[in-house]
Scaffold this active site. Structure first.
Site, PDB file in Angstrom:
ATOM      1  N   ASP A 159      36.483  45.826  53.825  1.00  0.00           N
ATOM      2  CA  ASP A 159      37.097  46.703  52.830  1.00  0.00           C
ATOM      3  C   ASP A 159      37.344  45.973  51.517  1.00  0.00           C
ATOM      4  OD1 ASP A 159      38.919  45.128  54.219  1.00  0.00           O
ATOM      5  OD2 ASP A 159      40.403  46.717  54.497  1.00  0.00           O
ATOM      6  N   TYR A 160      37.950  44.811  51.602  1.00  0.00           N
ATOM      7  CA  TYR A 160      38.264  44.020  50.405  1.00  0.00           C
ATOM      8  C   TYR A 160      36.999  43.608  49.664  1.00  0.00           C
ATOM      9  CZ  TYR A 160      39.713  39.863  47.751  1.00  0.00           C
ATOM     10  OH  TYR A 160      39.920  38.921  46.769  1.00  0.00           O
ATOM     11  N   THR A 161      36.014  43.097  50.395  1.00  0.00           N
ATOM     12  CA  THR A 161      34.801  42.588  49.762  1.00  0.00           C
ATOM     13  C   THR A 161      33.982  43.716  49.146  1.00  0.00           C
ATOM     14  OG1 THR A 161      34.765  40.782  51.379  1.00  0.00           O
ATOM     15  CG2 THR A 161      32.759  41.154  50.117  1.00  0.00           C
ATOM     16  N   ALA A 163      35.116  46.475  47.883  1.00  0.00           N
ATOM     17  CA  ALA A 163      35.795  46.891  46.657  1.00  0.00           C
ATOM     18  C   ALA A 163      35.548  45.902  45.527  1.00  0.00           C
ATOM     19  CB  ALA A 163      37.290  47.044  46.911  1.00  0.00           C
ATOM     20  N   LYS A 164      35.588  44.614  45.842  1.00  0.00           N
ATOM     21  CA  LYS A 164      35.343  43.601  44.808  1.00  0.00           C
ATOM     22  C   LYS A 164      33.884  43.593  44.363  1.00  0.00           C
ATOM     23  CE  LYS A 164      39.450  41.692  44.374  1.00  0.00           C
ATOM     24  NZ  LYS A 164      40.234  41.735  43.110  1.00  0.00           N
TER      25      LYS A 164
END
Length: 254
Positions: A159-161, A163-164
């Site tokens: 999820d984090y990656t 989005a980035k």
């Protein structure tokens, strides 16, 4: 066009703690006026203001809400001047804990969407609020905060990656559109930082492994990454836009 950092008003989103606070300190050290945005970390933000003195002030806003962002920019303008520099550091609540991360068999789209809403949506809202000021003065600096996990997903924080990665794409498309206004848009991507609230759950052994794999033999600190953000806001980077500079001690090349 370029201007000394001491002449700038800088908005740092998510600046109440961690990397954002280190970035705020770095700009204040160089004489800039620093608007410290926070969502929930009021006490930490006010403590940072007390540390920075008259060069700093705290402003509450959820960057995913365009109306709150617009209000915040008005408040910053009343307190200092309209921000010349945006550092978009705000992060939806996250803990870098490999054991507790969402894996593909349980990951939900809402988790990716939540991260993207802050990473990309927050950048969009802040840029839209500042664009008239950038255009009027023919100058502006935008620095987004990314991650080297896009290039090297050694731990698959999906999820984090994701989005980035989307924020990196948005950084480059924004650079293309805002360039004619005299605005540069760049990204600084770190690895695991030693240490922030987000990396507090990371075992020391993991930090040691990462340090052993970097050419510099160390894990990047928030202060070291903050200095690179200063570069993109400075006159030294006036001809640089649409770039992603990875700051991780050489762990990831390119």
């Amino acid at each position: 066009m370029s201007r000394p950092i001491a002449d700038l008003t800088v908005l740092v989103t998510g600046a109440g703690r961690g990397l954002g606070a280190a970035i705020a300190r770095a700009f204040a050290r160089e004489g800039a006026r620093v608007a410290i945005n926070y969502r929930n970390s009021r006490e930490a933000a006010e403590a940072l203001v007390a540390e920075l003195g008259e060069r700093g002030a705290a402003f509450q806003a959820d960057v995913t809400d365009p109306e709150q962002v617009s209000r915040m920019v008005d408040e910053i303008t009343d307190r200092f001047t309209t921000p010349d520099v945006l550092v978009h550091n705000a992060l939806a609540d996250y803990a870098f804990n490999g054991d507790a991360r969402a894996q593909l068999d349980s990951l939900r789209w809402a988790e990716i969407s939540r991260q993207a809403e802050t990473a990309v949506g927050g950048a969009l809202n802040c840029i839209q609020a500042l664009r008239p000021h950038f255009a009027a003065q023919g100058f502006g600096r935008v620095v987004t905060i990314g991650t080297n996990l896009v290039q090297n997903p050694v731990v698959p924080y999906h999820d984090y990656t994701a989005a980035k990665g989307a924020l990196l794409a948005f950084t480059r498309t924004a650079a293309k559109e805002l360039g004619p206004l005299g605005v540069t848009v760049n990204m600084v991507s770190g690895g695991l930082l030693r240490r922030t609230d987000a990396s507090a759950a990371t075992p020391d052994a993991v930090f040691d492994i990462i340090a052993s794999q970097t050419p510099l033999g160390s894990v990047t600190t928030p202060e070291e990454m903050a200095d690179t953000v200063l570069f993109f806001a400075s006159r030294w980077a006036r001809a640089v836009t649409g770039q992603n500079l990875i700051v991780d001690g050489g762990l990831v090349f390119g």
